[in-house]
Design an enzyme around this catalytic site. Structure first.
Site, PDB file in Angstrom:
ATOM      1  N   ALA A  26       0.865  -1.186   0.000  1.00  0.00           N
ATOM      2  CA  ALA A  26       0.000   0.000   0.000  1.00  0.00           C
ATOM      3  C   ALA A  26       0.901   1.235   0.000  1.00  0.00           C
ATOM      4  O   ALA A  26       1.969   1.215   0.604  1.00  0.00           O
ATOM      5  CB  ALA A  26      -0.877  -0.010   1.240  1.00  0.00           C
ATOM      6  N   LYS A  27       0.449   2.284  -0.671  1.00  0.00           N
ATOM      7  CA  LYS A  27       1.272   3.500  -0.734  1.00  0.00           C
ATOM      8  C   LYS A  27       0.848   4.421   0.407  1.00  0.00           C
ATOM      9  O   LYS A  27       0.097   5.382   0.198  1.00  0.00           O
ATOM     10  CB  LYS A  27       1.067   4.164  -2.104  1.00  0.00           C
ATOM     11  CG  LYS A  27       2.351   4.326  -2.889  1.00  0.00           C
ATOM     12  CD  LYS A  27       2.097   4.809  -4.281  1.00  0.00           C
ATOM     13  CE  LYS A  27       3.020   5.911  -4.704  1.00  0.00           C
ATOM     14  NZ  LYS A  27       4.446   5.731  -4.479  1.00  0.00           N
ATOM     15  N   ILE A  28       1.304   4.073   1.602  1.00  0.00           N
ATOM     16  CA  ILE A  28       0.880   4.765   2.822  1.00  0.00           C
ATOM     17  C   ILE A  28       1.896   5.866   3.155  1.00  0.00           C
ATOM     18  O   ILE A  28       3.096   5.596   3.261  1.00  0.00           O
ATOM     19  CB  ILE A  28       0.803   3.767   3.997  1.00  0.00           C
ATOM     20  CG1 ILE A  28      -0.227   2.660   3.679  1.00  0.00           C
ATOM     21  CG2 ILE A  28       0.459   4.485   5.297  1.00  0.00           C
ATOM     22  CD1 ILE A  28      -0.237   1.517   4.659  1.00  0.00           C
ATOM     23  N   TYR A  76       6.550   6.127   4.156  1.00  0.00           N
ATOM     24  CA  TYR A  76       7.616   6.738   3.349  1.00  0.00           C
ATOM     25  C   TYR A  76       8.759   7.314   4.181  1.00  0.00           C
ATOM     26  O   TYR A  76       9.789   7.704   3.633  1.00  0.00           O
ATOM     27  CB  TYR A  76       7.033   7.738   2.337  1.00  0.00           C
ATOM     28  CG  TYR A  76       6.643   6.965   1.087  1.00  0.00           C
ATOM     29  CD1 TYR A  76       7.510   6.866   0.012  1.00  0.00           C
ATOM     30  CD2 TYR A  76       5.473   6.231   1.043  1.00  0.00           C
ATOM     31  CE1 TYR A  76       7.202   6.087  -1.093  1.00  0.00           C
ATOM     32  CE2 TYR A  76       5.152   5.443  -0.056  1.00  0.00           C
ATOM     33  CZ  TYR A  76       6.029   5.381  -1.123  1.00  0.00           C
ATOM     34  OH  TYR A  76       5.730   4.598  -2.199  1.00  0.00           O
TER      35      TYR A  76
END
Ligand code: PMP
Length: 307
Positions: free
Chosen positions: A159-161, A165
């Site tokens: 998931a691009k949470i 990052y």
């Protein structure tokens, strides 16, 4: 510094508005705890500069919605509405250059706890002009990071949470301080996972190899694209674990991503990769990729949305 000035309009709280008015309160939960997910989509100008092509728009929004699903959250727009809004915004901004779209769904409440259950997610979208994010011509110098890639039971890489990052920021920041272009992160089990914002491929003995989807990597759209192109070019592929020392003795290596595009690697941890020049398999894939994103390959036109 790269030019990161936005196009004049953004989509914010349900409307297309001037970018300078698209502002959130400092109490916003997402800002405090990283409770947000995002996407990154490229638009390329056509060769005649008359229009642009958005690359894999629908696939990007499917992943975007899946990132929300992993958090067990939703927004008030479905796939069709997200795509429609994106096209509206691009038309309004009338881009004349290549651009990058940043869809963003963020916990917009002001309460004081990192609690997803009661949190409302708002959707926003902006776009910036974007040429190269990493150099695609000079050959990158990478370092294998001693920061370990976040895993699926920690902060899912799939998931691009936003909060996840920080892992990329630490790795990329330390690599940059040591004079490298970017970092490669290993998973907790000691295999190569991916770059700070890109998937990773090597070539060994004519076979294109990339870590598997279950290797604590983001399921990159570019990664998926490159595997398809390799298949169409009769280049054998393997999705499997890659050891650190396999990278050192690889014939070729490159990073892929919406920002990174196809960026070849010249050196890892001070070891020259292959001849230290762009390798023949990378070059073949590279050529096909950069021609198809500008609409020059009919076969792949289904991946492009003309605006
Ligand atoms: N891995 C990470 C950690 C990323 O941030 C990105 C960029 N979105 C990628 C891989 C590449 O994914 P995509 O090809 O979908 O841009």
């Amino acid at each position: 510094m790269k030019d990161t000035r936005s196009f004049p309009f953004a989509f914010f709280e349900g409307n297309i508005v001037p970018i300078e008015t698209a502002k959130v309160n400092i109490m916003t939960n997402a800002l405090q705890y990283g409770n947000a997910i995002f996407g990154g989509i490229r638009g390329y100008t056509s060769s005649d500069k008359k229009h642009t092509y958005i690359f894999r728009l629908e696939d990007h929004y499917k992943r975007f919605l899946n990132s929300l699903k992993i958090l067990n959250k939703s927004i008030r727009y479905d796939l069709g509405q997200l795509m429609h809004t994106t096209l509206e915004l691009v038309r309004k901004n009338q881009p004349k250059t290549d651009y990058y779209l940043r869809p963003f769904a963020y916990g917009s409440d002001f309460f004081l706890s990192p609690d997803l259950a009661p949190l409302t997610f708002e959707f926003a979208l902006y776009m910036i002009p974007l040429g190269e994010y990493l150099s695609i011509t000079k050959g990158l110098k990478l370092a294998i990071s001693n920061w370990v890639r976040i895993n699926d039971n920690m902060i899912p890489s799939r998931a691009k949470i936003s909060g996840g990052y920080i892992n990329s920021s630490l790795a990329r920041g330390d690599a940059a301080n040591l004079g490298y272009d970017d970092a490669l992160l290993m998973s907790a089990d000691g295999h190569i996972a991916e770059g700070s914002g890109a998937n990773f491929f090597i070539v060994r003995d004519g076979v294109l190899v990339t870590p598997p989807k279950y290797g604590d990597v983001l399921e990159g759209m570019t990664r998926r694209t490159i595997l398809q192109l390799a298949h169409d070019l009769d280049i054998p592929t393997e999705e499997r674990n890659i050891d650190r020392t396999e990278v050192y003795i690889a014939d070729e290596a490159f990073l892929t991503g919406t920002g990174a595009q196809v960026a070849w690697v010249a050196e890892v941890d001070g070891r020259k990769i292959g001849t230290g020049k762009m390798g023949p398999i990378t070059e073949k894939i590279n050529k096909l990729f950069f021609s198809l994103v500008r609409g020059k390959q009919k076969k792949y036109s289904d991946w492009l949305t003309k605006v």
